[in-house]
Design a protein around this motif. Structure first.
Motif, PDB file in Angstrom:
ATOM      1  N   ILE A 195       0.843  -1.202   0.000  1.00  0.00           N
ATOM      2  CA  ILE A 195       0.000   0.000   0.000  1.00  0.00           C
ATOM      3  C   ILE A 195       0.872   1.243   0.000  1.00  0.00           C
ATOM      4  N   ILE A 196       0.720   2.038  -1.042  1.00  0.00           N
ATOM      5  CA  ILE A 196       1.425   3.320  -1.119  1.00  0.00           C
ATOM      6  C   ILE A 196       0.543   4.359  -0.427  1.00  0.00           C
ATOM      7  N   PRO A 197       1.091   5.139   0.471  1.00  0.00           N
ATOM      8  CA  PRO A 197       0.230   6.081   1.211  1.00  0.00           C
ATOM      9  C   PRO A 197      -0.359   7.159   0.296  1.00  0.00           C
ATOM     10  N   ASP A 198      -1.329   7.879   0.832  1.00  0.00           N
ATOM     11  CA  ASP A 198      -1.911   9.009   0.099  1.00  0.00           C
ATOM     12  C   ASP A 198      -1.311  10.292   0.643  1.00  0.00           C
ATOM     13  N   PHE A 199      -0.224  10.711   0.065  1.00  0.00           N
ATOM     14  CA  PHE A 199       0.332  11.994   0.514  1.00  0.00           C
ATOM     15  C   PHE A 199      -0.362  13.114  -0.233  1.00  0.00           C
ATOM     16  N   THR A 200      -0.566  14.211   0.453  1.00  0.00           N
ATOM     17  CA  THR A 200      -1.094  15.361  -0.282  1.00  0.00           C
ATOM     18  C   THR A 200       0.074  16.139  -0.864  1.00  0.00           C
ATOM     19  N   ILE A 201      -0.169  16.798  -1.998  1.00  0.00           N
ATOM     20  CA  ILE A 201       0.943  17.448  -2.708  1.00  0.00           C
ATOM     21  C   ILE A 201       1.620  18.520  -1.896  1.00  0.00           C
ATOM     22  N   GLU A 202       0.843  19.280  -1.144  1.00  0.00           N
ATOM     23  CA  GLU A 202       1.478  20.390  -0.420  1.00  0.00           C
ATOM     24  C   GLU A 202       2.606  19.859   0.457  1.00  0.00           C
ATOM     25  N   LYS A 203       2.404  18.655   0.952  1.00  0.00           N
ATOM     26  CA  LYS A 203       3.407  18.109   1.859  1.00  0.00           C
ATOM     27  C   LYS A 203       4.705  17.769   1.147  1.00  0.00           C
ATOM     28  N   ILE A 204       4.625  17.455  -0.131  1.00  0.00           N
ATOM     29  CA  ILE A 204       5.826  17.030  -0.835  1.00  0.00           C
ATOM     30  C   ILE A 204       6.460  18.163  -1.622  1.00  0.00           C
ATOM     31  N   SER A 205       5.618  18.963  -2.267  1.00  0.00           N
ATOM     32  CA  SER A 205       6.209  19.950  -3.159  1.00  0.00           C
ATOM     33  C   SER A 205       6.914  21.045  -2.367  1.00  0.00           C
ATOM     34  N   LEU A 216      11.519  15.665  -6.790  1.00  0.00           N
ATOM     35  CA  LEU A 216      10.480  15.745  -5.754  1.00  0.00           C
ATOM     36  C   LEU A 216       9.198  16.267  -6.373  1.00  0.00           C
ATOM     37  N   GLY A 217       9.350  17.202  -7.313  1.00  0.00           N
ATOM     38  CA  GLY A 217       8.176  17.737  -8.015  1.00  0.00           C
ATOM     39  C   GLY A 217       7.466  16.645  -8.799  1.00  0.00           C
TER      40      GLY A 217
END
Lengths: 114, 640
Positions: A54-64, A89-90
Motif C-alpha cells: 500500500i502506497i500512502p496518500d500523501f497530499t501534494i502540499e506536503k511534498i512539493s 520531488l516535483g
C-alpha cells in the motif's frame, strides 16, 4: 473522470477537463514519479498489508514544499540534495496528485472493473 | 483545620522551591537566551527614546544616538549566535545589510525572486551618515527591529532551545561567519569597531558555551574545543584592533578552521538533526571549511544523481568528454563547447574578450567564463538565468547565436553514431525512471565531465589547512583582501564567490563595470535586470569565483580588463561611479580604497595562490563515426 492503470495496477485519475494529449503527458510523468517514489521513498513509506503493498496518500502540499527534505530526522539524512533533486520531488508530487486515493471509492470501483 | 492549612502551605512552598530550583538547573541555557533578548530589547527601546527625543540637526544629539546604537549593537552581538540561525528572515529586519534585497535562495529557485526590505541597526547606522536624515525613517528602522526581536520569544522558536540539536548547527554557522564575514566589515560600517565587536562577541559566546555545557551535560562541548576557543579569543585580544593589520589568515588557519573540524565531528557524534532550511546546502561530511564539498551548489551529475559507483561514473565522464569536444552538437557541425571553453585554458578563452556568434562574424556580448568551480554557484550565468547546469547546457546547444541546434536534431545525430548509442544505452540503465534516451542524458554527461576539474585544491587551500606555508606578501595580500580592500565583503570564503554562509544563495552586485578601459561608458549589458527587472538589479552581475583567476583573463562579464592590475585599479578608484560614470544603484563603495602600489601587488600575489593544481587532459584523438558520412569530416573541438 479518466482512468488509466500502469505498473502494479496504479490507478491515476485525471480531471475530465484535461485534454487527452495533456493527460498522456501527465501519465508519463506519473509513471516516472512512481519509479522515483519506489527508488527514494518506498522502503520507508510503502506498507505491506495482507500481502498487498500500500502506497500512502500523501497530499501534494506536503511534498512539493521544499520543507520535505528536513521534515523529520530520517528525511534530513536521506532526502538530501545529493540523493534527490528538487525537480524529482516535483515529479513525485505529480504522481501523488493523480494517484487514486487508497480509500476512495473511485479507485476501488476502477480496480474492480479491470 | 489549621494543620490542613499548614500542610497545604508547606506543599505549595516545596513546589515553588522545587520549580525555582528545577528551572535554574535545567534551563540555565534558556535563561541566558531570555536574559540576552531582554537586554537587547532594553537597549533598543533606549535607542528609540533617544531618537524620538533628539534633534537630528544637533551634533550632540547625534553623538548620543550613536552611543545608544553602539550599545544596542553590542547587545545584539551577544545574541547573534542564535538569532541568525533560528529565524534567518526575521534576522534581516534586525541586522539587514541592504535596504532592499532580491532573494533567490536554493529552495526557492523555482519561484520568482522576491523583494525583501531590510531594517535594523546596520542600516540605521549607515543612514546616520546621510546628508539629510528623516526622523521617521530612522524610527522605522529601529521600530521594525524591535518588532522583529519579539518574534524570538515565540514558542515555535524557543522550543528548539530545549534540545541540543540546534546548538551545534548554530555553532557551525557562527564558525563559518567567523571565517567569512565577522572580520571583514560585511555588516559593520564603522571599520574601527570590527575587531572590538568581534572580541566582545567571542567573549559573550563563552557564556553560551558555559550554560550549554551545564544544561546538556551528555552532549557538552569537550575540553579540546573549549581550550582551542579560549586560545582563539586570546589571539584576538593580542591582535591589532585595526582590521587591516589584524591577521585574518592565522585567525582562520590556527583557530576557526580547526574549531569547525571539531564541531563537525560533534555533529556526527551526537547525530545532530537539522529541521532548518538554512542547512539545506551544507554538507556534514566536509572536514574543513576549505573542503570543496563544504556545500552543495549544483548537481553536476544531473540525471545520474544517484550513481556513486566509480566505474559507472567514469563511463559517464568518458561520454561527457567526447560530447564536450564534439561539434555534432551544433547545427553546422563546426562548434563544440571546446570552441569557446578551451579545456587547456581553464575552460575559458583567454585570447578573446567575447567569442564569435554562430554566424562567425558578430560577437557575443559576454566573456566566456571558466567552467571550473561553476558548480559552486546556486544560479548559473552572470545574470543567474539558469537554475541548473543541465538547463544551461540545453540552452547553449539550442541557442541560435551559439550552437543553433535543437533537441530532435541533436538526439538523432548523436544516436546515429554507433559508439555513442552503445554508451548511452548503457547509461540508460543507470536511470531507471527514464524509459528512453533523452537530451538530459547527454547534457548530464557533459556537466559531470567538466565538473570533475573542480575537485582540486590550490596552494592557498594547502596553506590554510596547515599543509604548506605562504610567503609574507601572499599573506599580507590575503589580509588586505579580507579588510581594507573590501573584496571579502562580496567574494566570500572559501570559494571567493558571491555565496556566503549558510551558502544557500548567489549574490548579484552592481560595480559599474565600464564598456571600455577609458571609462567613457558604462557596459550596456543590463545583467540581472534581464531576468528580474528592478532598480536594484540594473547592471548587476553575479559575483564570480576568484579561484584560478591568474589564468582566466580577460576579466569581468564583458572581458573589459586584460590583467589583474587593471581590475585592482578599477576597485581602488571606487568602480564605475568612482571613475565618474553615472551608476546610481552601485553597491560597491564609490570611495577610493587608498591601496598603495605595494598593497595592490600583495593582493595580486594572494590571488595567484588560488591557482588550483588541476591535471588537465588532452583532447580526444577522434570522435565517434556517424552513419551519415558527411558528418565524419567534423573536427575534434570544432573549427571556430
Amino acid at each position: 473522470m479518466m482512468q488509466c492503470t500502469s505498473q502494479q495496477k496504479i490507478v491515476y485519475i485525471f480531471p475530465d477537463a484535461m485534454a487527452p494529449d495533456i493527460q498522456k503527458d501527465y501519465e508519463k510523468q506519473c509513471k516516472k514519479g512512481y519509479i522515483l517514489y519506489q527508488i527514494n521513498c518506498a522502503k520507508c513509506h510503502t506498507k505491506n498489508i495482507n500481502g498487498k503493498n500500500i502506497i500512502p496518500d500523501f497530499t501534494i502540499e506536503k511534498i512539493s514544499a521544499y520543507e520535505i527534505r528536513v521534515a523529520n530526522a530520517l528525511h534530513s539524512d536521506s532526502l538530501t540534495e545529493e540523493r534527490i533533486t528538487a525537480e524529482e520531488l516535483g515529479i513525485i508530487s505529480t504522481f501523488f496528485t493523480y494517484k487514486a486515493r487508497n480509500s476512495s471509492k473511485d479507485s476501488l470501483k476502477l480496480l474492480n472493473k479491470k | 483545620m489549621k494543620i490542613k492549612l499548614y500542610t497545604i502551605i508547606i506543599i505549595l512552598f516545596s513546589f515553588i522551591i522545587l520549580f525555582a530550583f528545577k528551572s535554574k538547573e535545567t534551563n540555565s541555557y534558556k535563561s541566558l537566551y531570555n536574559q540576552n533578548i531582554e537586554n537587547f530589547n532594553l537597549a533598543q527601546e533606549k535607542l528609540l527614546t533617544e531618537i524620538k527625543a533628539g534633534n537630528l540637526n544637533d551634533k550632540k544629539d547625534i553623538v548620543k544616538i550613536r552611543q545608544a546604537l553602539n550599545e544596542a549593537r553590542t547587545k545584539m552581538k551577544f545574541l547573534d549566535f542564535w538569532l541568525r540561525y533560528l529565524e534567518p528572515n526575521t534576522y534581516k529586519k534586525i541586522n539587514g545589510p541592504l535596504p532592499v534585497e532580491w532573494e533567490t535562495e536554493v529552495f526557492e529557485k523555482y519561484e520568482k525572486p522576491y523583494r525583501r526590505v531590510g531594517c535594523g541597526l546596520t542600516l540605521a547606522e549607515l543612514y546616520l551618515e546621510e546628508d539629510v536624515i528623516e526622523k521617521d525613517t530612522l524610527i522605522q528602522f529601529i521600530a521594525n527591529s524591535i518588532n522583529a526581536t519579539k518574534n524570538y520569544t515565540n514558542d515555535t522558536i524557543t522550543k528548539e532551545l530545549y534540545n541540543y540539536h540546534h546548538f551545534y548547527l548554530c555553532n557551525r554557522l557562527f564558525l563559518l561567519n567567523l571565517a567569512a564575514i565577522y572580520t571583514t566589515g560585511f555588516e559593520c560600517p564603522d571599520t574601527s569597531k570590527i575587531i572590538p565587536e568581534l572580541e566582545a562577541m567571542m567573549k559573550s559566546n563563552k557564556q553560551i558555551y558555559f550554560y550549554f555545557n551545564q544544561t546538556f551535560e551528555s552532549q557538552a562541548l569537550p575540553n579540546s574545543y573549549i581550550s582551542l576557543y579560549d586560545s582563539a579569543l586570546a589571539f584576538v585580544k593580542s591582535q591589532s584592533k585595526n582590521y587591516s593589520t589584524f591577521n585574518h589568515f592565522t585567525f582562520i588557519q590556527q583557530y576557526i578552521n580547526p574549531l569547525y573540524a571539531i564541531n563537525r565531528q560533534l555533529i556526527l557524534k551526537h547525530h545532530v538533526i537539522s529541521k532548518n532550511l538554512i542547512d539545506y546546502s551544507l554538507n556534514k561530511n566536509a572536514e574543513t571549511i576549505f573542503d570543496k564539498t563544504l556545500y552543495n551548489g549544483q548537481n553536476a551529475k544531473g540525471l545520474y544523481i544517484r550513481v556513486n559507483d566509480s566505474v559507472q561514473l567514469s563511463e559517464i565522464v568518458t561520454l561527457g568528454k567526447l560530447l564536450f569536444y564534439d561539434p555534432i552538437l551544433s547545427a553546422n557541425n563546426k562548434r563544440s563547447c571546446a570552441s569557446c571553453h578551451f579545456p587547456s585554458q581553464y575552460f575559458t578563452d583567454t585570447s578573446n574578450s567575447t567569442a564569435f556568434q554562430f554566424d562567425n562574424s558578430n560577437r557575443l556580448s559576454r566573456n566566456t567564463p571558466s567552467l571550473i568551480n561553476v558548480q559552486y554557484n546556486h544560479l548559473i550565468m552572470l545574470d543567474g538565468e539558469h537554475i541548473s547546469l543541465q538547463n544551461q547546457t540545453h540552452s547553449v546547444i539550442t541557442n541560435p547565436i551559439e550552437m543553433a541546434s535543437n533537441q530532435e536534431e541533436v538526439l538523432k545525430k548523436v544516436l546515429d553514431c554507433k559508439d555513442y548509442k552503445v554508451m548511452l544505452k548503457k547509461l540508460l540503465t543507470f536511470t531507471p525512471q527514464e524509459s528512453e534516451i533523452t537530451l538530459t542524458h547527454i547534457t548530464s554527461a557533459i556537466t559531470l565531465y567538466y565538473s570533475k576539474f573542480s575537485n582540486y585544491y590550490s596552494p592557498f587551500d594547502q596553506a590554510i589547512n596547515q599543509k604548506t606555508v605562504l610567503s609574507h606578501d601572499e599573506l599580507k595580500g590575503f589580509n588586505l583582501f579580507m579588510s581594507k580592500a573590501q573584496c571579502a565583503t562580496c567574494h566570500f570564503v572559501p570559494h571567493f564567490n558571491g555565496v556566503k554562509p549558510p551558502y544557500i544563495g548567489s549574490e548579484f552586485e552592481v560595480l559599474g563595470t565600464p564598456k571600455d578601459k577609458a571609462y567613457k561608458n558604462l557596459s550596456e549589458d543590463k545583467g540581472r535586470y534581464n531576468i528580474n527587472p528592478a532598480y536594484e538589479t540594473e547592471n548587476a552581475f553575479r559575483t564570480g569565483s576568484l579561484r584560478n583567476i591568474a589564468f582566466t583573463q580577460p576579466y569581468m562579464h564583458n572581458g573589459v580588463f586584460s590583467n589583474l592590475t587593471e581590475v585592482l585599479d578599477f576597485y581602488n578608484t571606487g568602480g564605475g561611479a568612482g571613475h565618474g560614470l553615472n551608476v546610481p544603484n552601485q553597491t560597491l563603495s564609490s570611495d577610493s580604497l587608498g591601496l598603495k602600489p605595494i598593497e595592490i601587488k600583495q593582493i595580486i600575489a594572494f590571488l595567484n595562490t588560488l591557482t588550483e593544481e588541476i591535471p588537465f587532459e588532452s583532447a580526444p584523438k577522434k570522435l565517434p563515426i556517424n552513419k551519415n558520412k558527411q558528418f565524419n569530416i567534423r573536427k575534434v573541438g570544432g573549427e571556430y
